[in-house]
Design a protein around this motif. Structure first.
Motif, PDB file in Angstrom:
ATOM      1  N   VAL A 239       0.867  -1.183   0.000  1.00 54.46           N
ATOM      2  CA  VAL A 239       0.000   0.000   0.000  1.00 54.46           C
ATOM      3  C   VAL A 239       0.902   1.230   0.000  1.00 54.46           C
ATOM      4  O   VAL A 239       1.760   1.379   0.868  1.00 54.46           O
ATOM      5  CB  VAL A 239      -0.935   0.020   1.225  1.00 54.46           C
ATOM      6  N   VAL A 240       0.708   2.084  -1.002  1.00 48.09           N
ATOM      7  CA  VAL A 240       1.476   3.331  -1.107  1.00 48.09           C
ATOM      8  C   VAL A 240       0.505   4.475  -0.818  1.00 48.09           C
ATOM      9  O   VAL A 240      -0.592   4.527  -1.380  1.00 48.09           O
ATOM     10  CB  VAL A 240       2.118   3.480  -2.497  1.00 48.09           C
ATOM     11  N   THR A 241       0.934   5.369   0.073  1.00 46.16           N
ATOM     12  CA  THR A 241       0.087   6.482   0.494  1.00 46.16           C
ATOM     13  C   THR A 241       0.804   7.800   0.223  1.00 46.16           C
ATOM     14  O   THR A 241       1.988   7.937   0.519  1.00 46.16           O
ATOM     15  CB  THR A 241      -0.241   6.365   1.999  1.00 46.16           C
ATOM     16  N   ALA A 242       0.065   8.762  -0.334  1.00 47.36           N
ATOM     17  CA  ALA A 242       0.590  10.114  -0.557  1.00 47.36           C
ATOM     18  C   ALA A 242       0.372  10.914   0.723  1.00 47.36           C
ATOM     19  O   ALA A 242      -0.755  10.993   1.226  1.00 47.36           O
ATOM     20  CB  ALA A 242      -0.126  10.774  -1.732  1.00 47.36           C
ATOM     21  N   ARG A 243       1.461  11.484   1.262  1.00 51.06           N
ATOM     22  CA  ARG A 243       1.373  12.203   2.528  1.00 51.06           C
ATOM     23  C   ARG A 243       1.951  13.608   2.404  1.00 51.06           C
ATOM     24  O   ARG A 243       2.839  13.846   1.603  1.00 51.06           O
ATOM     25  CB  ARG A 243       2.114  11.442   3.614  1.00 51.06           C
ATOM     26  N   ASP A 244       1.425  14.502   3.249  1.00 50.14           N
ATOM     27  CA  ASP A 244       1.956  15.865   3.275  1.00 50.14           C
ATOM     28  C   ASP A 244       3.166  15.933   4.201  1.00 50.14           C
ATOM     29  O   ASP A 244       3.572  14.926   4.796  1.00 50.14           O
ATOM     30  CB  ASP A 244       0.873  16.881   3.660  1.00 50.14           C
ATOM     31  N   VAL A 245       3.741  17.111   4.348  1.00 51.67           N
ATOM     32  CA  VAL A 245       4.956  17.297   5.128  1.00 51.67           C
ATOM     33  C   VAL A 245       4.769  16.915   6.599  1.00 51.67           C
ATOM     34  O   VAL A 245       5.717  16.545   7.276  1.00 51.67           O
ATOM     35  CB  VAL A 245       5.491  18.741   4.963  1.00 51.67           C
ATOM     36  N   LEU A 246       3.538  16.958   7.096  1.00 51.17           N
ATOM     37  CA  LEU A 246       3.264  16.598   8.492  1.00 51.17           C
ATOM     38  C   LEU A 246       2.878  15.127   8.649  1.00 51.17           C
ATOM     39  O   LEU A 246       2.591  14.685   9.759  1.00 51.17           O
ATOM     40  CB  LEU A 246       2.153  17.497   9.055  1.00 51.17           C
ATOM     41  N   GLY A 247       2.848  14.379   7.536  1.00 48.82           N
ATOM     42  CA  GLY A 247       2.526  12.954   7.612  1.00 48.82           C
ATOM     43  C   GLY A 247       1.056  12.628   7.446  1.00 48.82           C
ATOM     44  O   GLY A 247       0.649  11.478   7.576  1.00 48.82           O
ATOM     45  N   ASN A 248       0.227  13.628   7.148  1.00 53.06           N
ATOM     46  CA  ASN A 248      -1.200  13.392   6.918  1.00 53.06           C
ATOM     47  C   ASN A 248      -1.422  12.873   5.505  1.00 53.06           C
ATOM     48  O   ASN A 248      -0.755  13.303   4.565  1.00 53.06           O
ATOM     49  CB  ASN A 248      -1.995  14.696   7.097  1.00 53.06           C
TER      50      ASN A 248
ATOM     51  N   SER B 295      -6.814  14.221  -1.523  1.00 52.07           N
ATOM     52  CA  SER B 295      -7.111  14.790  -2.840  1.00 52.07           C
ATOM     53  C   SER B 295      -6.125  14.292  -3.903  1.00 52.07           C
ATOM     54  O   SER B 295      -6.297  14.582  -5.082  1.00 52.07           O
ATOM     55  CB  SER B 295      -7.091  16.318  -2.783  1.00 52.07           C
ATOM     56  N   PHE B 296      -5.101  13.533  -3.514  1.00 52.03           N
ATOM     57  CA  PHE B 296      -4.098  13.030  -4.463  1.00 52.03           C
ATOM     58  C   PHE B 296      -4.720  11.886  -5.259  1.00 52.03           C
ATOM     59  O   PHE B 296      -5.115  10.858  -4.698  1.00 52.03           O
ATOM     60  CB  PHE B 296      -2.852  12.550  -3.716  1.00 52.03           C
ATOM     61  N   THR B 297      -4.836  12.073  -6.596  1.00 53.99           N
ATOM     62  CA  THR B 297      -5.495  11.070  -7.451  1.00 53.99           C
ATOM     63  C   THR B 297      -4.683  10.775  -8.707  1.00 53.99           C
ATOM     64  O   THR B 297      -5.245  10.400  -9.736  1.00 53.99           O
ATOM     65  CB  THR B 297      -6.907  11.547  -7.846  1.00 53.99           C
ATOM     66  N   SER B 298      -3.380  10.907  -8.641  1.00 52.03           N
ATOM     67  CA  SER B 298      -2.525  10.698  -9.820  1.00 52.03           C
ATOM     68  C   SER B 298      -2.294   9.219 -10.097  1.00 52.03           C
ATOM     69  O   SER B 298      -2.497   8.359  -9.234  1.00 52.03           O
ATOM     70  CB  SER B 298      -1.174  11.372  -9.608  1.00 52.03           C
ATOM     71  N   ASP B 299      -1.814   8.940 -11.318  1.00 56.18           N
ATOM     72  CA  ASP B 299      -1.327   7.604 -11.661  1.00 56.18           C
ATOM     73  C   ASP B 299       0.105   7.503 -11.159  1.00 56.18           C
ATOM     74  O   ASP B 299       0.922   8.395 -11.406  1.00 56.18           O
ATOM     75  CB  ASP B 299      -1.335   7.378 -13.181  1.00 56.18           C
TER      76      ASP B 299
ATOM     77  N   LYS C 189      -8.308   8.684  -3.096  1.00 56.11           N
ATOM     78  CA  LYS C 189      -8.220   9.307  -1.776  1.00 56.11           C
ATOM     79  C   LYS C 189      -6.813   9.201  -1.194  1.00 56.11           C
ATOM     80  O   LYS C 189      -6.618   8.914  -0.024  1.00 56.11           O
ATOM     81  CB  LYS C 189      -9.252   8.705  -0.829  1.00 56.11           C
ATOM     82  N   GLY C 190      -5.814   9.389  -2.064  1.00 51.51           N
ATOM     83  CA  GLY C 190      -4.436   9.447  -1.597  1.00 51.51           C
ATOM     84  C   GLY C 190      -3.747   8.120  -1.373  1.00 51.51           C
ATOM     85  O   GLY C 190      -2.694   8.069  -0.751  1.00 51.51           O
ATOM     86  N   GLN C 191      -4.317   7.033  -1.914  1.00 52.55           N
ATOM     87  CA  GLN C 191      -3.747   5.727  -1.629  1.00 52.55           C
ATOM     88  C   GLN C 191      -3.988   4.754  -2.780  1.00 52.55           C
ATOM     89  O   GLN C 191      -4.985   4.848  -3.484  1.00 52.55           O
ATOM     90  CB  GLN C 191      -4.393   5.182  -0.353  1.00 52.55           C
ATOM     91  N   ALA C 192      -3.057   3.806  -2.949  1.00 52.86           N
ATOM     92  CA  ALA C 192      -3.215   2.745  -3.945  1.00 52.86           C
ATOM     93  C   ALA C 192      -2.576   1.471  -3.407  1.00 52.86           C
ATOM     94  O   ALA C 192      -1.598   1.524  -2.650  1.00 52.86           O
ATOM     95  CB  ALA C 192      -2.570   3.139  -5.268  1.00 52.86           C
ATOM     96  N   THR C 193      -3.140   0.324  -3.816  1.00 53.80           N
ATOM     97  CA  THR C 193      -2.609  -0.975  -3.398  1.00 53.80           C
ATOM     98  C   THR C 193      -2.079  -1.701  -4.620  1.00 53.80           C
ATOM     99  O   THR C 193      -2.774  -1.842  -5.626  1.00 53.80           O
ATOM    100  CB  THR C 193      -3.695  -1.825  -2.715  1.00 53.80           C
ATOM    101  N   TYR C 194      -0.842  -2.169  -4.517  1.00 52.93           N
ATOM    102  CA  TYR C 194      -0.175  -2.906  -5.583  1.00 52.93           C
ATOM    103  C   TYR C 194       0.013  -4.348  -5.142  1.00 52.93           C
ATOM    104  O   TYR C 194       0.291  -4.618  -3.975  1.00 52.93           O
ATOM    105  CB  TYR C 194       1.205  -2.304  -5.877  1.00 52.93           C
ATOM    106  N   SER C 195      -0.117  -5.256  -6.087  1.00 51.89           N
ATOM    107  CA  SER C 195       0.182  -6.662  -5.852  1.00 51.89           C
ATOM    108  C   SER C 195       1.575  -6.923  -6.432  1.00 51.89           C
ATOM    109  O   SER C 195       1.794  -6.719  -7.620  1.00 51.89           O
ATOM    110  CB  SER C 195      -0.871  -7.531  -6.542  1.00 51.89           C
ATOM    111  N   VAL C 196       2.509  -7.353  -5.579  1.00 48.04           N
ATOM    112  CA  VAL C 196       3.907  -7.517  -5.993  1.00 48.04           C
ATOM    113  C   VAL C 196       4.309  -8.981  -5.836  1.00 48.04           C
ATOM    114  O   VAL C 196       4.216  -9.547  -4.753  1.00 48.04           O
ATOM    115  CB  VAL C 196       4.840  -6.625  -5.143  1.00 48.04           C
TER     116      VAL C 196
END
Length: 144
Positions: A40-49, A53-57, A78-85
């Protein structure tokens, strides 16, 4: 006498824009060759939140390049994506998330040797040892 009522206006706390990715890997950073893990990869701001709103590929790759099957890229929701590795080549790798203007990696993702599944022994068609003759063409059969 005048009663004082203290009120405030409603307000929202909004996370800053994402400035890095974090990684969460189910059951740690090691896996047997041929196994599959969710990352699971999560997009976070400088404070770790989490930046909802991050919806990029975002592409997930490895460095160094190994033999991997990764369902990549993924569109963040919603700022998160799950990859199968799934990795099959033994070694230590960095997983690299790259997209939406961000690039981060997690180190020491380790592919271990897989548990032994079977042993295949190749023997000659037959051998003679002393007074025994063994034929391996149709299973083990030794004649005296």
């Amino acid at each position: 006498m005048l009663d004082v009522i203290d009120t405030s206006m409603a307000f929202n706390i909004i996370a800053e824009s994402a400035d890095h990715f974090t990684f969460s890997i189910s059951n740690g950073y090691e896996i047997d060759a041929g196994g599959t893990k969710n990352v699971v990869v999560t997009a976070r701001d400088v404070l770790g939140n989490r930046d909802s709103s991050f919806t990029s590929d975002v592409a997930l790759t490895t460095n160094p390049t190994g033999t991997f099957a990764i369902n990549s890229p993924q569109t963040f929701v919603k700022g998160q994506a799950t990859y199968s590795v799934r990795g099959t080549e033994i070694g230590i790798y960095n997983l690299v998330a790259d997209g939406g203007g961000l690039r981060d990696s997690v180190v020491n993702y380790t592919i271990l040797p897989a548990p032994l599944d079977s042993i295949d022994i190749q023997l000659p068609g037959s051998i003679t040892a002393g007074i025994f003759e063994c034929d391996f063409n149709y299973g083990l059969r030794c004649l005296r």
